[in-house]
Write an enzyme that holds these catalytic residues in place. Structure first.
Site, PDB file in Angstrom:
ATOM      1  N   HIS A  29     -54.310  45.949   0.585  1.00 48.31           N
ATOM      2  CA  HIS A  29     -54.358  44.752  -0.228  1.00 48.31           C
ATOM      3  C   HIS A  29     -55.385  43.779   0.339  1.00 48.31           C
ATOM      4  O   HIS A  29     -55.953  43.990   1.418  1.00 48.31           O
ATOM      5  CB  HIS A  29     -52.985  44.097  -0.288  1.00 48.31           C
ATOM      6  CG  HIS A  29     -51.996  44.876  -1.112  1.00 48.31           C
ATOM      7  ND1 HIS A  29     -50.713  44.443  -1.377  1.00 48.31           N
ATOM      8  CD2 HIS A  29     -52.108  46.078  -1.748  1.00 48.31           C
ATOM      9  CE1 HIS A  29     -50.078  45.318  -2.131  1.00 48.31           C
ATOM     10  NE2 HIS A  29     -50.902  46.322  -2.357  1.00 48.31           N
ATOM     11  N   GLU A  58     -55.147  40.863   1.730  1.00 50.44           N
ATOM     12  CA  GLU A  58     -54.848  40.291   3.041  1.00 50.44           C
ATOM     13  C   GLU A  58     -55.134  41.293   4.160  1.00 50.44           C
ATOM     14  O   GLU A  58     -55.669  40.926   5.215  1.00 50.44           O
ATOM     15  CB  GLU A  58     -53.379  39.863   3.095  1.00 50.44           C
ATOM     16  CG  GLU A  58     -52.994  38.845   2.030  1.00 50.44           C
ATOM     17  CD  GLU A  58     -52.442  39.459   0.758  1.00 50.44           C
ATOM     18  OE1 GLU A  58     -51.522  38.879   0.171  1.00 50.44           O
ATOM     19  OE2 GLU A  58     -52.938  40.542   0.352  1.00 50.44           O
ATOM     20  N   CYS A 111     -47.345  40.098  -1.100  1.00 50.28           N
ATOM     21  CA  CYS A 111     -46.193  40.933  -1.414  1.00 50.28           C
ATOM     22  C   CYS A 111     -45.208  40.926  -0.247  1.00 50.28           C
ATOM     23  O   CYS A 111     -45.578  40.720   0.910  1.00 50.28           O
ATOM     24  CB  CYS A 111     -46.625  42.351  -1.758  1.00 50.28           C
ATOM     25  SG  CYS A 111     -47.418  43.246  -0.408  1.00 50.28           S
ATOM     26  N   CYS A 114     -47.431  42.623   2.786  1.00 51.25           N
ATOM     27  CA  CYS A 114     -48.481  41.771   3.354  1.00 51.25           C
ATOM     28  C   CYS A 114     -47.883  40.559   4.048  1.00 51.25           C
ATOM     29  O   CYS A 114     -48.463  40.039   5.010  1.00 51.25           O
ATOM     30  CB  CYS A 114     -49.451  41.333   2.261  1.00 51.25           C
ATOM     31  SG  CYS A 114     -50.499  42.661   1.649  1.00 51.25           S
TER      32      CYS A 114
END
Length: 319
Positions: A52, A54, A81, A90
């Site tokens: 993702h 991040e 998330c 994350c």
């Protein structure tokens, strides 16, 4: 420009890079800012199933900048998330990295997140600011958000018409778009996961519904036809079941009118050419709840984009 907005705009720029690869996940961008305003990490969600935004932002931080993380701020366009999916949460990674502050563009409406990521960060003692450039962040992921909240694809109705409101001449296939605006139409196709026309349009025009004038993924093609077993309700169900989050409806006029009457639309794209046809198939009229969002001119043709101003069903298109 206000500092939070400046870095969030950078998040949005990065997020847009995932327009093809991220779906059906949302497009997300992340920026890590050290004290003094220096960006020490950036990332975006490039492909579904992979890291993702991040994760990629933290991975881009140079070893010599790692000690700055506890004093840094993470900007992210969508709520981190908090659940295990194809990748770990994350929010847990952010907590482990020890950043002191997180700025979030908008909450994630996905049921397994929807505030839980923000809550987890705050419970870990991290300062969290939510809602920076929220409208822009929601607009970027309008397809994803509509799919999660309305449980149907984001529906775009598109047509090209003459100055006097006809989509063809004498009920025969008529090319109204210019080569450039046709290219823009194919670009729009790549941004949608499904495309549909009605039976009459399919039989009369034989549209290819491909993306030959633009580079990108082709949408899945459908024809609305009771005789072929694809009704509107079945199409919506297929999109829902197959995670097709956006549907482009290219014709014909009766199909457009039906969707407008049933309130099944989110966006209208209307190209108007500076020509008069005099007769033919009349284009679907604009519903009263249509709000002009964008108006641009190319080669003398105007392309108007309309959005809904109400969630109620609209049954009275204007002429």
């Amino acid at each position: 420009m206000e500092t939070n907005e400046m870095y969030m705009r950078r998040c949005l720029q990065l997020a847009a890079c995932g327009i093809y690869g991220a779906r059906p996940n949302p497009m997300v961008g992340a920026v890590i800012v050290a004290p003094g305003g220096r960006i020490i990490g950036e990332g975006y969600h490039a492909r579904c199933g992979q890291g993702h935004a991040e994760v990629n932002a933290f991975a881009s931080v140079r070893p010599e900048d790692e000690p700055l993380l506890p004093q840094s701020t993470l900007y992210v366009s969508l709520e981190p998330c908090s659940h295990y999916g194809k990748t770990p949460p994350c929010a847990d990674l952010i907590i482990r990295k020890g950043v002191r502050r997180v700025v979030v563009g908008c909450e994630d409406p996905f049921a397994k997140v929807h505030g839980a990521g923000i809550k987890k960060l705050r419970e870990a003692g991290i300062e969290v600011t939510v809602g920076v450039l929220e409208d822009e962040c929601r607009e970027l992921n309008r397809r994803f958000i509509t799919f999660q909240t309305e449980h149907r694809p984001y529906i775009i109705l598109k047509w090209a018409q003459s100055a006097d409101g006809f989509i063809d001449r004498h009920f025969k296939p008529t090319m109204i778009s210019t080569p450039f605006t046709q290219m823009l139409a194919h670009k729009l196709r790549t941004e949608c996961q499904a495309i549909v026309v009605g039976r009459v349009t399919a039989e009369r025009d034989h549209p290819r519904l491909d993306v030959r004038h633009w580079g990108g993924p082709a949408p899945r093609r459908f024809v609305l036809s009771r005789s072929q077993g694809t009704t509107l309700g079945e199409l919506i169900d297929t999109c829902r079941n197959d995670n097709l989050q956006s549907l482009l409806v290219e014709g014909g006029a009766e199909t457009h009118r039906r969707l407008i009457a049933e309130g099944l639309w989110d966006e209208l794209r209307v190209e108007t050419a500076p020509c008069v046809l005099g007769s033919g198939t009349k284009a679907a009229g604009l519903p009263a709840c249509a709000r002009l969002a964008c108006l641009r001119t190319y080669d003398g043709h105007t392309i108007a984009t309309y959005k809904r101003t109400a969630t109620s069903r609209e049954t009275r298109p204007t002429a």
